[in-house]
Design a protein around this motif. Structure first.
Motif, PDB file in Angstrom:
ATOM      1  N   GLU A 105       0.839  -1.203   0.000  1.00 40.10           N
ATOM      2  CA  GLU A 105       0.000   0.000   0.000  1.00 40.10           C
ATOM      3  C   GLU A 105       0.873   1.252   0.000  1.00 40.10           C
ATOM      4  OE1 GLU A 105      -2.944  -0.030   3.110  1.00 40.10           O
ATOM      5  OE2 GLU A 105      -3.532  -2.082   2.609  1.00 40.10           O
ATOM      6  N   GLN A 106       1.914   1.253   0.811  1.00 43.71           N
ATOM      7  CA  GLN A 106       2.827   2.389   0.872  1.00 43.71           C
ATOM      8  C   GLN A 106       3.491   2.626  -0.487  1.00 43.71           C
ATOM      9  OE1 GLN A 106       5.628   2.052   4.118  1.00 43.71           O
ATOM     10  NE2 GLN A 106       6.939   3.661   3.308  1.00 43.71           N
ATOM     11  N   LEU A 107       3.950   1.552  -1.118  1.00 46.99           N
ATOM     12  CA  LEU A 107       4.567   1.672  -2.444  1.00 46.99           C
ATOM     13  C   LEU A 107       3.561   2.162  -3.477  1.00 46.99           C
ATOM     14  CD1 LEU A 107       6.995  -1.296  -3.201  1.00 46.99           C
ATOM     15  CD2 LEU A 107       7.487   1.132  -3.129  1.00 46.99           C
ATOM     16  N   THR A 108       2.342   1.665  -3.397  1.00 46.21           N
ATOM     17  CA  THR A 108       1.308   2.067  -4.349  1.00 46.21           C
ATOM     18  C   THR A 108       1.054   3.564  -4.292  1.00 46.21           C
ATOM     19  OG1 THR A 108       0.270  -0.102  -4.207  1.00 46.21           O
ATOM     20  CG2 THR A 108      -1.094   1.686  -5.042  1.00 46.21           C
ATOM     21  N   VAL A 109       0.969   4.091  -3.095  1.00 52.24           N
ATOM     22  CA  VAL A 109       0.759   5.535  -2.930  1.00 52.24           C
ATOM     23  C   VAL A 109       1.939   6.306  -3.516  1.00 52.24           C
ATOM     24  CG1 VAL A 109       0.574   7.392  -1.222  1.00 52.24           C
ATOM     25  CG2 VAL A 109      -0.794   5.307  -0.968  1.00 52.24           C
ATOM     26  N   ALA A 110       3.158   5.852  -3.228  1.00 58.79           N
ATOM     27  CA  ALA A 110       4.351   6.531  -3.744  1.00 58.79           C
ATOM     28  C   ALA A 110       4.389   6.494  -5.273  1.00 58.79           C
ATOM     29  CB  ALA A 110       5.610   5.897  -3.155  1.00 58.79           C
ATOM     30  N   ILE A 111       4.049   5.353  -5.852  1.00 53.06           N
ATOM     31  CA  ILE A 111       4.051   5.227  -7.311  1.00 53.06           C
ATOM     32  C   ILE A 111       2.982   6.130  -7.918  1.00 53.06           C
ATOM     33  CG2 ILE A 111       3.536   3.650  -9.225  1.00 53.06           C
ATOM     34  CD1 ILE A 111       4.887   1.437  -7.461  1.00 53.06           C
ATOM     35  N   ALA A 112       1.794   6.118  -7.348  1.00 48.63           N
ATOM     36  CA  ALA A 112       0.715   6.970  -7.862  1.00 48.63           C
ATOM     37  C   ALA A 112       1.101   8.438  -7.770  1.00 48.63           C
ATOM     38  CB  ALA A 112      -0.577   6.699  -7.101  1.00 48.63           C
ATOM     39  N   ASP A 113       1.691   8.846  -6.660  1.00 48.64           N
ATOM     40  CA  ASP A 113       2.112  10.240  -6.504  1.00 48.64           C
ATOM     41  C   ASP A 113       3.138  10.636  -7.559  1.00 48.64           C
ATOM     42  OD1 ASP A 113       0.431  10.616  -4.351  1.00 48.64           O
ATOM     43  OD2 ASP A 113       2.012  10.458  -2.835  1.00 48.64           O
ATOM     44  N   GLU A 114       4.057   9.726  -7.846  1.00 49.94           N
ATOM     45  CA  GLU A 114       5.136  10.030  -8.787  1.00 49.94           C
ATOM     46  C   GLU A 114       4.691   9.940 -10.248  1.00 49.94           C
ATOM     47  OE1 GLU A 114       9.643   8.473  -9.915  1.00 49.94           O
ATOM     48  OE2 GLU A 114       8.742   7.880  -8.025  1.00 49.94           O
ATOM     49  N   TRP A 115       3.893   8.932 -10.570  1.00 53.16           N
ATOM     50  CA  TRP A 115       3.588   8.641 -11.970  1.00 53.16           C
ATOM     51  C   TRP A 115       2.201   9.098 -12.432  1.00 53.16           C
ATOM     52  CZ3 TRP A 115       7.082   6.896 -15.430  1.00 53.16           C
ATOM     53  CH2 TRP A 115       8.301   6.457 -14.910  1.00 53.16           C
ATOM     54  N   LEU A 116       1.304   9.338 -11.521  1.00 58.78           N
ATOM     55  CA  LEU A 116      -0.054   9.688 -11.914  1.00 58.78           C
ATOM     56  C   LEU A 116      -0.492  11.004 -11.260  1.00 58.78           C
ATOM     57  CD1 LEU A 116      -1.642   6.139 -11.534  1.00 58.78           C
ATOM     58  CD2 LEU A 116      -0.869   7.253 -13.648  1.00 58.78           C
ATOM     59  N   PRO A 117       0.168  12.083 -11.638  1.00 58.65           N
ATOM     60  CA  PRO A 117      -0.231  13.356 -11.047  1.00 58.65           C
ATOM     61  C   PRO A 117      -1.692  13.657 -11.352  1.00 58.65           C
ATOM     62  CG  PRO A 117       1.206  13.697 -12.946  1.00 58.65           C
ATOM     63  CD  PRO A 117       1.152  12.214 -12.679  1.00 58.65           C
ATOM     64  N   ALA A 118      -2.316  14.360 -10.425  1.00 62.69           N
ATOM     65  CA  ALA A 118      -3.736  14.695 -10.605  1.00 62.69           C
ATOM     66  C   ALA A 118      -3.918  15.491 -11.887  1.00 62.69           C
ATOM     67  CB  ALA A 118      -4.225  15.499  -9.406  1.00 62.69           C
TER      68      ALA A 118
END
Length: 120
Positions: A105-118
């Motif tokens: 879950e922690q990695l998923t949040v980090a990946i989303a923050d880095e690769w899927l900007p709002a």
């Protein structure tokens, strides 16, 4: 030869049967992964096959693994733009195994923050 069959690599056949290339086309991000991402992975595992198919479809690809043992160059050749390992955030193997879910879950949040900007 008996029935006119051909031998095909398992991951490529499975991705084809699933219509993976069509689904990856236009994706903002494809995440693939396995327990250990290492030189053995480069010999035709499903995550590497998925990464190459997604990259051919024009989708960016990142990998998630318990442990990562590939260089940046090896990742690029496998068409993976970045790799994230649970071992990078929890070096103790016993704790990593016990806390796999929360660490993912922690990695998923980090990946989303880095690769899927709002999007605006």
């Amino acid at each position: 030869t008996f029935l006119g069959a051909t031998i095909e690599p398992g991951p490529a056949l499975l991705l084809d049967l699933l219509g993976f290339a069509e689904k990856a086309r236009g994706a903002r991000l494809v995440v693939t992964g396995e327990g250990t991402l290492d030189a053995r992975s480069l010999r035709g595992t499903a995550p590497i096959g998925a990464a190459r198919a997604a990259a051919r479809a024009g989708a960016p690809v990142v990998a998630v693994a318990g442990r990562r043992a590939l260089t940046g160059e090896q990742l690029r050749k496998a068409r993976i733009q970045a790799a994230y390992a649970l071992a990078d955030i929890e070096p103790d193997e016993e704790r990593r195994v016990r806390r796999t879910g929360p660490l993912l879950e922690q990695l998923t949040v980090a990946i989303a923050d880095e690769w899927l900007p709002a999007r605006p």
